[in-house]
Design a protein around this motif. Structure first.
Motif, PDB file in Angstrom:
ATOM      1  N   ALA A   1       0.842  -1.194   0.000  1.00 21.16           N
ATOM      2  CA  ALA A   1       0.000   0.000   0.000  1.00 21.16           C
ATOM      3  C   ALA A   1       0.874   1.240   0.000  1.00 21.16           C
ATOM      4  O   ALA A   1       1.908   1.291   0.662  1.00 21.16           O
ATOM      5  CB  ALA A   1      -0.910   0.001   1.218  1.00 21.16           C
ATOM      6  N   ASN A   2       0.472   2.229  -0.772  1.00 21.31           N
ATOM      7  CA  ASN A   2       1.195   3.494  -0.829  1.00 21.31           C
ATOM      8  C   ASN A   2       0.680   4.395   0.299  1.00 21.31           C
ATOM      9  O   ASN A   2      -0.469   4.821   0.281  1.00 21.31           O
ATOM     10  CB  ASN A   2       0.982   4.150  -2.194  1.00 21.31           C
ATOM     11  N   GLU A   3       1.548   4.662   1.274  1.00 17.21           N
ATOM     12  CA  GLU A   3       1.145   5.439   2.446  1.00 17.21           C
ATOM     13  C   GLU A   3       1.543   6.906   2.356  1.00 17.21           C
ATOM     14  O   GLU A   3       1.428   7.640   3.346  1.00 17.21           O
ATOM     15  CB  GLU A   3       1.758   4.823   3.700  1.00 17.21           C
ATOM     16  N   ALA A   4       2.008   7.329   1.187  1.00 17.48           N
ATOM     17  CA  ALA A   4       2.517   8.697   1.051  1.00 17.48           C
ATOM     18  C   ALA A   4       1.431   9.754   1.243  1.00 17.48           C
ATOM     19  O   ALA A   4       1.725  10.884   1.636  1.00 17.48           O
ATOM     20  CB  ALA A   4       3.188   8.881  -0.302  1.00 17.48           C
ATOM     21  N   LEU A   5       0.167   9.400   0.972  1.00 20.62           N
ATOM     22  CA  LEU A   5      -0.939  10.346   1.173  1.00 20.62           C
ATOM     23  C   LEU A   5      -2.179   9.538   1.505  1.00 20.62           C
ATOM     24  O   LEU A   5      -2.727   8.849   0.645  1.00 20.62           O
ATOM     25  CB  LEU A   5      -1.170  11.199  -0.073  1.00 20.62           C
ATOM     26  N   LEU A   6      -2.616   9.607   2.764  1.00 15.40           N
ATOM     27  CA  LEU A   6      -3.783   8.876   3.231  1.00 15.40           C
ATOM     28  C   LEU A   6      -4.898   9.869   3.526  1.00 15.40           C
ATOM     29  O   LEU A   6      -4.783  10.676   4.455  1.00 15.40           O
ATOM     30  CB  LEU A   6      -3.436   8.070   4.480  1.00 15.40           C
ATOM     31  N   VAL A   7      -5.954   9.799   2.729  1.00 12.88           N
ATOM     32  CA  VAL A   7      -7.064  10.748   2.843  1.00 12.88           C
ATOM     33  C   VAL A   7      -8.340   9.986   3.193  1.00 12.88           C
ATOM     34  O   VAL A   7      -8.693   9.004   2.530  1.00 12.88           O
ATOM     35  CB  VAL A   7      -7.272  11.531   1.535  1.00 12.88           C
ATOM     36  N   GLY A   8      -9.038  10.432   4.239  1.00 10.67           N
ATOM     37  CA  GLY A   8     -10.266   9.801   4.679  1.00 10.67           C
ATOM     38  C   GLY A   8     -11.459  10.220   3.841  1.00 10.67           C
ATOM     39  O   GLY A   8     -11.353  11.074   2.941  1.00 10.67           O
TER      40      GLY A   8
END
Length: 222
Positions: free
Chosen positions: A43-50
């Motif tokens: 998983a790409n965790e560089a930008l986590l948006v809800g």
């Protein structure tokens, strides 16, 4: 101001950091080494948006705060390596904290920590269950990466000389307690999404009165 009186008046700074604009989900990262342990993709965790555009992993801190004595070390600070990922991906601690480096994968990892491109530590971790304590002696932004062929692995540890900071949760919310009354600059920090550009930052003035909690919502552009 008398210390006891200041503590009685200490206030809270809280808020939610949201994405400015339409959220896009970064593509997963293809894994090309140790797939038996690491899986086919990460998983790409560089930008986590809800779902309500709240941004996780934003470090929110008072900027340039002077304290009379060094803050207590952050308890139980650690970075684990599980499924060929660092966890937590972003954390914030105080100077003098012992950061425990852990390896719960049955593969060779190493943890290479750099600050402003200079190596702070670089340790091999070839054994599952390995634990290496590392003292964080200087403030700043510490980037972690694995030089053992797991190029997708990255994490950040922000080290502060004061205790007035927080990291946003998966909804983008944060809370900084026990802030003495006064006027401050509040800085929002988010890692560069491409891993190479400067970090995304924003500075705003805040005033803490100690009478009511101080709201400090913000938006960040990507």
């Amino acid at each position: 101001m008398n210390l006891v009186f200041a503590l009685l008046l200490a206030g809270k700074v809280f808020g939610t950091v949201r994405l400015e604009g339409v959220p896009t989900k970064p593509s997963p990262v293809k894994i090309v080494k140790d797939v038996a342990a690491c899986g086919q993709e990460a998983a790409n965790e560089a930008l986590l948006v809800g779902p309500e555009r709240g941004i996780a992993n934003v470090v929110v801190a008072l900027k340039g705060v002077k304290v009379d004595k060094a803050p207590a070390p952050t308890a139980q600070a650690a970075v684990d390596q599980v499924g060929c990922r660092y966890t937590p991906h972003v954390q914030a601690v105080t100077v003098g904290t012992v950061l425990n480096l852990l390896n719960n994968d049955a593969v060779l990892h190493n943890v290479h920590g750099t600050a402003q491109s200079a190596t702070v530590f670089n340790v091999a971790m070839p054994f599952k269950g390995q634990k290496l304590p590392t003292v964080l002696k200087r403030p700043g932004v510490l980037k972690l990466r694995c030089d053992a062929g797991h190029t997708w692995m990255s994490a950040y540890v922000l080290v502060f000389e004061h205790p007035y900071f927080a990291v946003t949760d998966k909804k983008g919310a944060f809370s900084i307690p026990d802030v003495p009354p006064g006027k401050y600059t509040l800085e929002y920090w988010h890692e560069p999404v491409d891993g190479k550009s400067p970090a995304v930052t924003k500075n705003v003035p805040v005033e803490v009165t100690g009478v009511q909690p101080t709201s400090a919502d913000a938006t960040l552009p990507f």
